[in-house]
Design an enzyme around this catalytic site. Structure first.
Site, PDB file in Angstrom:
ATOM      1  N   ARG A 227       1.433  -2.070   2.413  1.00  0.00           N
ATOM      2  CA  ARG A 227       0.748  -2.882   1.417  1.00  0.00           C
ATOM      3  C   ARG A 227       0.133  -4.101   2.112  1.00  0.00           C
ATOM      4  O   ARG A 227       0.757  -4.676   3.011  1.00  0.00           O
ATOM      5  CB  ARG A 227       1.746  -3.361   0.338  1.00  0.00           C
ATOM      6  CG  ARG A 227       2.152  -2.273  -0.658  1.00  0.00           C
ATOM      7  CD  ARG A 227       1.002  -1.895  -1.570  1.00  0.00           C
ATOM      8  NE  ARG A 227       1.319  -0.873  -2.551  1.00  0.00           N
ATOM      9  CZ  ARG A 227       0.868   0.384  -2.522  1.00  0.00           C
ATOM     10  NH1 ARG A 227       0.108   0.800  -1.519  1.00  0.00           N
ATOM     11  NH2 ARG A 227       1.159   1.210  -3.505  1.00  0.00           N
ATOM     12  N   HIS A 275      -7.795   2.567   3.286  1.00  0.00           N
ATOM     13  CA  HIS A 275      -6.720   2.977   2.365  1.00  0.00           C
ATOM     14  C   HIS A 275      -6.708   4.504   2.208  1.00  0.00           C
ATOM     15  O   HIS A 275      -6.731   5.032   1.088  1.00  0.00           O
ATOM     16  CB  HIS A 275      -6.845   2.290   0.995  1.00  0.00           C
ATOM     17  CG  HIS A 275      -5.522   2.236   0.266  1.00  0.00           C
ATOM     18  ND1 HIS A 275      -5.136   1.170  -0.523  1.00  0.00           N
ATOM     19  CD2 HIS A 275      -4.488   3.118   0.226  1.00  0.00           C
ATOM     20  CE1 HIS A 275      -3.937   1.410  -1.028  1.00  0.00           C
ATOM     21  NE2 HIS A 275      -3.524   2.576  -0.587  1.00  0.00           N
TER      22      HIS A 275
END
Lengths: 312, 312
Positions: A227, A275
């Site tokens: 994250r 991502h």
């Protein structure tokens, strides 16, 4: 008796998931009415959920036994105060396999010095750059939940010395496990390559900062498929510029898409990936959804329930 | 009785190998006089050999039982017509481990599309680029001798579908084995990533050429940690420029160091590495030398003898 399962995720997900889910419900003998919306929230038994789906107010769904997330990360779900029903994270074997590919691949990128080979001048023959053997390199994982442990095993299979840190001490045959503040310092201090696979919680905010980087080995590399907020970005850039750290592979960021003026994009020691470290895979994640609903119908405990006090 | 072992490799190798070898000879109880030169060639029982060492005329060493190469490749040795004694290649477990790291790492580089991620413009967020799962990718090995098979297993452990071609058909639990011309076409046609680990012989010259590339899958990638002459360089460049092939990782070349004006250096689809895919490792290769000399002294067959008719 027919049960009602509400699918609350974007329309594109419905298109792809619905046929898989219906087929699997039939296959395991569950009598399910799978719907995209309903006028009668009290009739809904289960919700399949993505944070960007249509349902945002979960208060009316008083009879729901389980909200099964399609996402591995649940920080957005936990910010929704109306969502008080039991909530399960997605732990998708396909996602784990994809993540293990990403982690192992980027461990190898740093291990083999690919960035150096890609940046030499024509004719610059740096044949002093053969990598040490994997058994002489240590890879540390911050976060050895289901996903982290799966990736750690993939890296260990290639012969690396693998360490893992988790909040509660685990034990494992191949990964040397640590917990607590002392254990955290051990993993930081021993790792040549550090992989971040912790959830985004108040406790993990800026986990990698000037202080913790100072405890790392000189020349270590960081891989972050976890994250964005795990890293204090300014501190990481300072450490890369000063050669304290040798490189970073970053897949997640505080703001996504990563803005074009972000210094990570052009930093010679950073590889930005958009991502894509892993994604939920249809076939395997649909099977997880059906398994968990089947458990609810047969009185077995749900898998992968979120512990709200821990935040994941 | 004391045996004489002549170490004919550059002085720097002597510095590093001699203590390891002496220690290991003692450890296994072999009574060995390890020398860097001698006035009495007829007294020499074994030669430890590198092609760039001082002995070039092997005719006087009439009593030598074995010439043990420190190099894996023996094409230079075979060009020396005075070298008629039994010759063993170096099959070093440390070298195999290092080669497996290189091969797996560059398989992952192509699999994950790292070159794309490293070449996008700042802000270009290509989140449509998650890789398929490894189980949906096929990696083919041309050459599954001891080294190739070891590397193929490392790749298979990560879940890839792995094929291997060899001159004589092998069988294996995880690598699907092929031989012959039909088998060669099968491996070419199925592989998303093709790894070249064949020796340099007249038969393998320009193995990868316009005709064989035409049989490959569109968008496949090539990794060559084997030998430079395996590839027709002009044909490979044409295939990369026309998008027939998506990329190449090249570690070996016809001329090394690769000249600064070689187009490979600046080709956007090529990563050049400076013949560092693997190297003989001291600890492990010294153990192989001692093992083979010990076999000679106890009447056991030598390991890794070169078949001169096959060229390796």
């Amino acid at each position: 008796m027919t049960k009602t399962v509400l699918f609350s995720a974007p329309a594109a997900s419905w298109e792809s998931y619905a046929p898989f889910l219906k087929n699997l419900f039939d296959k395991v003998g569950l009598n399910i009415n799978l719907v995209q919306d309903t006028n009668n929230p009290l009739n809904v038994d289960y919700i399949i959920y993505a944070p960007n789906g249509p349902v945002q107010d979960f208060a009316p769904y008083k009879n729901v036994k389980l909200i099964q997330s399609l996402w591995a990360g649940v920080e957005t779900a936990l910010q929704n105060k109306t969502l008080t029903q039991p909530l399960a994270r997605m732990v998708d074997p396909g996602m784990s396999a994809g993540m293990a590919d990403y982690v192992l691949g980027h461990v190898m990128r740093h291990h083999l010095g690919m960035a150096l080979h890609g940046s030499v001048q024509p004719g610059e023959w740096r044949n002093d750059t053969a990598a040490p053997l994997a058994c002489n390199r240590t890879v540390g994982f911050l976060g050895i939940g289901a996903l982290g442990m799966y990736c750690a095993h993939a890296v260990a299979k290639q012969g690396f010395n693998v360490l893992g840190w988790s909040r509660n001490l685990k034990s494992d045959d191949v990964v040397k496990c640590y917990a607590g503040a002392d254990g955290f310092a051990q993993v930081l201090g021993q790792s040549d390559i550090l992989v971040l696979l912790m959830p985004d919680t108040p406790e993990t905010l800026n986990l990698i900062n000037a202080d913790t980087i100072a405890q790392m080995k000189d020349g270590a590399a960081i891989i972050n498929p976890g994250r964005g907020p795990l890293i204090d970005d300014a501190a990481l850039l300072v450490a890369l510029d000063s050669d304290k750290l040798s490189g970073a592979t970053l897949d997640v960021f505080r703001i996504e898409p990563l803005p074009a003026d972000d210094p990570y994009w052009t930093h010679p020691k950073v590889l930005v990936t958009p991502h894509i470290a892993s994604e939920t895979r249809l076939e395997t994640s649909a099977a997880v959804v059906v398994e968990n609903i089947g458990r609810g119908e047969t009185g077995k405990p749900f898998l992968h329930l979120v512990d709200r006090s821990a935040g994941y």
